[in-house]
Design an enzyme around this catalytic site. Structure first.
Site, short mmCIF file in Angstrom:
data_model
loop_
_atom_site.label_atom_id
_atom_site.label_comp_id
_atom_site.label_asym_id
_atom_site.label_seq_id
_atom_site.Cartn_x
_atom_site.Cartn_y
_atom_site.Cartn_z
N SER A 1 -6.51 24.43 51.55
CA SER A 1 -5.63 24.01 50.46
C SER A 1 -4.57 23.12 51.08
CB SER A 1 -4.95 25.23 49.82
OG SER A 1 -3.96 25.74 50.70
N LYS B 1 0.24 24.10 57.19
CA LYS B 1 0.27 25.04 58.32
C LYS B 1 -0.42 24.44 59.55
CE LYS B 1 2.08 28.87 56.85
NZ LYS B 1 3.41 29.25 57.33
N THR C 1 -1.38 30.89 59.59
CA THR C 1 -2.20 31.80 58.80
C THR C 1 -3.66 31.69 59.24
OG1 THR C 1 -3.38 31.68 56.68
CG2 THR C 1 -1.64 30.08 57.02
N TYR D 1 -1.50 23.67 51.06
CA TYR D 1 -0.61 24.59 51.78
C TYR D 1 -1.16 24.84 53.19
CZ TYR D 1 0.37 29.31 53.50
OH TYR D 1 0.65 30.38 54.30
N HIS D 2 -2.44 25.14 53.27
CA HIS D 2 -3.01 25.41 54.59
C HIS D 2 -2.95 24.17 55.49
CE1 HIS D 2 -4.81 28.90 52.39
NE2 HIS D 2 -4.44 29.49 53.52
N1 LIG Z 1 2.53 37.17 53.04
C1 LIG Z 1 1.37 36.90 53.57
O1 LIG Z 1 0.36 37.47 53.25
C2 LIG Z 1 1.27 35.86 54.63
C3 LIG Z 1 0.06 35.70 55.28
C4 LIG Z 1 -0.03 34.74 56.29
C5 LIG Z 1 1.04 33.95 56.60
N2 LIG Z 1 2.22 34.11 55.93
C6 LIG Z 1 3.33 33.26 56.28
O2 LIG Z 1 4.45 34.04 56.55
C7 LIG Z 1 5.63 33.37 56.15
C8 LIG Z 1 6.46 34.27 55.27
O3 LIG Z 1 5.68 34.69 54.19
P1 LIG Z 1 6.26 35.56 53.03
O4 LIG Z 1 5.12 36.21 52.42
O5 LIG Z 1 7.38 36.40 53.51
O6 LIG Z 1 6.80 34.42 52.06
P2 LIG Z 1 8.19 34.37 51.27
O7 LIG Z 1 8.08 33.21 50.37
O8 LIG Z 1 8.48 35.68 50.65
O9 LIG Z 1 9.24 34.09 52.40
C9 LIG Z 1 9.61 32.82 52.81
C10 LIG Z 1 11.11 32.71 52.64
O10 LIG Z 1 11.52 31.46 53.14
C11 LIG Z 1 12.43 30.87 52.25
N3 LIG Z 1 12.35 29.42 52.40
C12 LIG Z 1 11.32 28.61 52.15
N4 LIG Z 1 11.67 27.33 52.36
C13 LIG Z 1 12.93 27.35 52.80
C14 LIG Z 1 13.85 26.34 53.19
N5 LIG Z 1 13.52 25.05 53.15
N6 LIG Z 1 15.08 26.72 53.61
C15 LIG Z 1 15.43 28.01 53.63
N7 LIG Z 1 14.61 29.00 53.26
C16 LIG Z 1 13.37 28.67 52.84
C17 LIG Z 1 12.00 31.35 50.89
O11 LIG Z 1 13.06 31.32 49.96
C18 LIG Z 1 11.52 32.76 51.18
O12 LIG Z 1 12.55 33.71 51.01
C19 LIG Z 1 5.18 32.10 55.51
O13 LIG Z 1 5.27 31.06 56.45
C20 LIG Z 1 3.77 32.36 55.17
O14 LIG Z 1 3.03 31.19 55.15
C21 LIG Z 1 2.34 35.05 54.95
#
Ligand SMILES: NC(=O)c1ccc[n+]([C@@H]2O[C@H](COP(=O)([O-])OP(=O)(O)OC[C@H]3O[C@@H](n4cnc5c(N)ncnc54)[C@H](O)[C@@H]3O)[C@@H](O)[C@H]2O)c1
Lengths: 430, 510
Positions: free
Chosen positions: B266, B272, B222, B268-269
């Site tokens: 954070s 990452k 991110t 979380y970050h």
């Molecule tokens: N949405 C955003 O704005 C955004 C921005 C930057 C980065 N990201 C990154 O993109 C990725 C996806 O984001 P998102 O918004 O779709 O999030 P999301 O939570 O909707 O999707 C992540 C999916 O992974 C699954 N998951 C998590 N841990 C798991 C595990 N141990 N085993 C199996 N499944 C697991 C969750 O159930 C979820 O369905 C993340 O890594 C997030 O950090 C998202």
């Protein structure tokens, strides 16, 4: 049970070298064999590289039929060089046309990966993974554990000449030991054993052969003595009068100067290259009419064959002609460089000529060809001291019936037909 | 001209290097390997075209019949892509998109996200179907087969088995807990986030090395990893460019190729950032290939594929844990809550519409890095200030949907710089991969309003109203967040630093 007949291949040994070393007492067993049989000069394949020549030998056909023009080829529609493998052989090898005969084949070049057959196969150079070089597969662990090596790492020569020579002998020893083991275990109708160290040592130390005062002259002779012992060892596994064929796939001669063919083509405007980070044939641009590959092969940049092809079929003869003139006229210090330029249509026959190079060039004695795309100077020193020759390989036969006529000017693709005649009824009587 | 037409086998996951050259785990630089190729003639085999035997890795995508031309560049025919976290906001959307493009899509999820949102007392305001229904509907509406396994990616044995079965040529790793506030709730949430994300990723890397080392790994990072350096120094794409120089005590050092500093905001970050190092090391030790995707904040609900049927919709969360800012603003506007701007609202961030994010991912899939190459892209289409976003949402809400929208400044529960310069480089996707932002912010915001104002969705939105207001303090304190000021859109001027986005080498030349 003893094999009823045998073929011994000596990679890259010209007839005059064999005769010379036999006469000088370096190869006494060979001398004895020569007395008992017929030794004659044989032409290699064109191009005279081991992939094309051994493929001609085992299939009894011209490259236009078996489709192998060298260790490398261009994947259709690309400038990507692909490496030879046994699946690319388009004509059947001799053992597959007589499947009832059990054959033992050790160290056959350009046969990788090993394919199933009635008997045993250990392929020779180039075999990237020993595991795939062996049939049946259960032989592999034994070879691996016994330190069997398909080939000697040629780069060793630069690091240590003595280690290189030691490795050549070791490799030959291990090969004959594997032969002993296999013959003890099993019966075979036919034995086919190839020595490749001969080609390696000649490439690197031709000067040591030619020059009696050279530091490695004794080692050069010493290795051929070993080869002679191996020949004696192999023939001792046969009945004294069993049919035997020995042959080389091409000859060898000295190199003084290497000629960069692609540099010549570039200087004459036939080859135009771009500059991608990787120095491969993808750099060829549309303005290119011809380029050289694998020392002696020249390809026209055909419209229907290459991605940036520009040579139309109707222009082919004209460009071929221009290249013949260009190459034939090449001089170095007043000496002619090119012995002959062969046109595809004159030397290749058969259904596989579509993939053939458009021209095959052979050098005059003392020259070798190189085909790096980005070499600056046209002439340079060669780090090798011996280069393949196409007109002085040898063919030897023991047990040839005096009633039969020997071919007058045999060529490598004739050898297996001659061998069939040689074994004739004898093998069938088993 | 396609952006990837001159890429070669060297970039193709079907090219089998393993076994043909024994360079994994040798720690050599890519330059050494390249030398080997040109001088000694490195040869490969192709898993898709075994009949070619061994050859130079120089067939271009344009020349290779296994690569097919699409509007996003050449794409490996029926590429086997495994999506970790396929049930998520991005995972599900991407699954449909690439399945329609002809990829063979598989995926895993353990529904962690659905459960964590429920823990907050919330749910996706756009109703989403269960996985079984999603897969069935995908088949009916788009004619695609997506293979799904309910699986925790920390369960390495199970995942190994599935990877062996699928033999993916690309792995998209979305499977993480994506929320900064969630990771700041308490020790338990922080540890869960780092355990799931960091150890999950580490385990996945080991499995990929064992099972499918040629796969193109798209790892989601991110933009938040970089932080917002107060000096205003440029935020490069993960690695310093060749001409970056460190000057100290009158001496100069080249920084080219080194990882740029990270300053996460954070726990979380932090997870990452830790991932970044693990992926970087895995590429170095084992010659894996990866794009680390430093993604901006995603907004929106629309792609052609998810919009095709209600049961194909992807989730949309607006609660204070999982909702992202634009999505939350639209929800607040619909609910009549003044849009919650934290602190001064001068924070600058990178943003990207869902549709654009998906296009970027397809382009990254189409152009794998070279073996051993760890590459980083900053994936965003535009920079905005939070305050500015509130204005735009308010404007679209009132003009196009007749809503009365106000804005409130609230105490900032986060520890972050309210005001900061922000000079971001985001060139690679545009210059090397042919990406151009497609979806204007206003258009996507308008689509969101249209969807959230549908009675069924609006009803769900009402039911999660209580989860919207920020409550999670980075300080760990449990206290109400105070509203500092409520104001009418258009009454506050933008002050301070302006966002600075560099998308090409020629920026700033005039
Ligand atoms: N949405 C955003 O704005 C955004 C921005 C930057 C980065 N990201 C990154 O993109 C990725 C996806 O984001 P998102 O918004 O779709 O999030 P999301 O939570 O909707 O999707 C992540 C999916 O992974 C699954 N998951 C998590 N841990 C798991 C595990 N141990 N085993 C199996 N499944 C697991 C969750 O159930 C979820 O369905 C993340 O890594 C997030 O950090 C998202």
């Amino acid at each position: 049970m003893k094999p009823k007949a045998a073929i011994i291949g000596l990679d890259g040994v010209p007839i005059h070298l064999l005769e010379d070393l036999a006469q000088r007492g370096v190869m006494p067993h060979t001398k004895e064999l020569i007395k008992q049989g017929n030794l004659m000069k044989m032409r290699s394949s064109l191009p005279a590289n081991s992939a094309a020549s051994w493929s001609s030998m085992i299939t009894g056909t011209n490259p236009g039929t078996h489709g192998v023009y060298g260790f490398t080829d261009f994947i259709p529609g690309t400038y990507t060089v692909s490496f030879h493998n046994s699946h690319k052989l388009k004509a059947p090898p001799f053992w597959s046309t007589a499947p009832e005969k059990r054959v033992l084949i050790i160290n056959l070049p350009a046969a990788y990966p090993a394919q199933p057959l009635n008997g045993t196969m250990i392929t020779g150079f180039v075999s990237p993974q020993l595991e795939k070089a062996v049939y049946p597969p259960d032989l592999y662990p034994r070879l691996r554990d016994g330190g069997y090596e398909v080939d000697v790492d040629a780069s060793l020569f630069k690091k240590s000449v003595s280690l290189f020579l030691q490795k050549l002998e070791e490799t030959l020893d291990r090969r004959t030991r594997v032969l002993d083991h296999l013959l003890e275990k099993d019966g075979y109708d036919l034995l086919f054993f190839v020595v490749t160290g001969t080609d390696r040592i000649e490439h690197h130390l031709w000067d040591a052969y030619a020059d009696g005062t050279h530091d490695q002259h004794p080692e050069f002779l010493g290795f051929f003595k070993k080869v002679d012992d191996a020949i004696a060892h192999i023939t001792s596994k046969l009945d004294p009068d069993a049919p035997l064929m020995m042959l080389s796939d091409h000859g060898m001669g000295p190199i003084e100067t290497a000629v960069n063919l692609n540099t010549l083509l570039r200087e004459e405007g036939c080859l135009v290259t771009g500059d991608t980070p990787r120095k491969n044939f993808n750099n060829i641009r549309e303005e290119t009419r011809a380029f050289a590959s694998e020392s002696s092969k020249i390809y026209l940049n055909h419209v229907d064959r290459f991605p940036r092809g520009s040579v139309k079929p109707e222009d082919t003869p004209k460009i071929q002609g221009e290249l013949v003139d260009l190459l034939s006229g090449l001089r170095y210090n007043g000496r002619k460089v090119v012995k002959a330029v062969h046109l595809k249509q004159d030397i290749f026959r058969g259904p596989e000529t579509g993939d053939a190079p458009d021209l095959v060039v052979t050098p005059e004695n003392g020259f070798s060809f190189k085909t790096g795309l980005f070499k600056e100077s046209l002439f340079e020193e060669d780090f090798l001291s011996g280069a393949h020759t196409e007109d002085d390989a040898f063919l030897y036969l023991r047990g040839w019936s005096q009633d039969d006529r020997l071919p007058e000017h045999p060529c490598i693709e004739d050898s297996i037909h001659v061998f069939r005649k040689l074994i004739g009824e004898k093998l069938d009587a088993a | 001209m396609q952006h990837n037409e001159e890429k070669t086998c060297w970039n193709c996951p079907a090219a089998l290097l393993k076994g043909n050259v024994d360079f994994r785990a040798c720690g050599q630089s890519i330059a050494v390997i390249q030398n080997k190729i040109s001088e000694e003639g490195l040869l490969i085999e192709c898993t898709r075209r075994p009949e070619l035997g061994m050859f130079e890795p120089s067939i271009t995508f344009e020349q290779c019949p296994e690569w097919r031309e699409t509007q996003y560049g050449y794409l490996l025919k029926e590429m086997r892509v495994m999506i970790l976290g396929i049930d998520g906001y991005l995972g599900w959307t991407l699954a449909l998109k690439i399945a329609k493009l002809g990829c063979r899509v598989s995926g895993i999820d353990n529904y962690l996200r659905r459960n964590a949102v429920a823990e907050k007392g919330s749910k996706s305001v756009v109703p989403i179907a269960d996985m079984e229904t999603r897969l069935k509907t995908a088949k009916e509406q788009h004619g695609v087969d997506i293979d799904f396994r309910e699986l925790d990616l920390l369960d390495r044995d199970e995942l190994a088995e599935y990877l062996r079965e699928v033999q993916p040529e690309a792995v998209v790793h979305y499977g993480e807990i994506p929320s900064a506030p969630y990771s700041m709730v308490d020790a338990e949430h922080a540890i869960r986030t780092q355990h799931n994300n960091t150890l999950g990723t580490l385990g996945v890397l080991f499995l990929i090395k064992e099972i499918c080392p040629e796969a193109n790994i798209l790892k989601l990072g991110t933009m938040g990893e970089y932080g917002t350096p107060l000096t205003g120094r440029p935020i490069f794409e993960g690695l310093f460019p060749a001409d970056a120089v460190l000057t100290w005590r009158g001496q100069e050092w080249s920084m080219g190729g080194e990882l740029t500093p990270r300053d996460p905001a954070s726990f979380y970050h932090v997870s990452k950032v830790q991932d970044t190092f693990n992926v970087y090391e895995a590429c170095k030790y084992w010659w894996l290939r990866s794009y680390d995707v430093m993604q901006g904040v995603i907004f929106g609900v629309h792609t052609e594929e998810v919009a095709a049927h209600p049961d194909l919709r992807t989730r949309l969360d607006v609660d204070e844990w999982f909702g992202t800012v634009i999505n939350r603003f639209v929800a607040q506007a619909v609910l009549g809550i003044p849009l919650t701007v934290y602190g001064s609202g001068e924070q600058i961030r990178g943003y990207l519409a869902l549709e654009d994010a998906m296009e970027c991912m397809v382009r990254l899939l189409s152009s794998p890095p070279e073996p051993g190459q760890y590459d980083v892209v900053n994936q965003l289409s535009q920079l905005y200030k939070v305050k500015e976003l509130a204005e735009i949402v308010a404007r679209v809400g009132s003009r196009r949907h007749g809503l009365t929208v106000r804005i409130q400044r609230v105490e900032n529960p986060r520890i972050e710089a309210d005001e900061h310069p922000f000079l971001v480089v985001a060139k690679k996707l545009r210059e090397n991969l042919g990406y151009q932002p497609k979806t204007p912010l206003e258009v996507e915001i308008d689509r969101m309003f249209t969807l959230l104002l549908q009675p069924r969705v609006r009803g769900r939105l009402e039911s999660v109203r209580d989860t919207v207001f920020p409550k999670t303090w980075w300080s760990g304190e449990h206290k109400e967040t105070m509203t500092l000021e409520v104001y009418e859109p258009g009454t506050h001027v933008m002050a301070g630093y302006s966002p600075d986005l560099v998308v090409s080498d020629h920026d700033g030349d005039e």
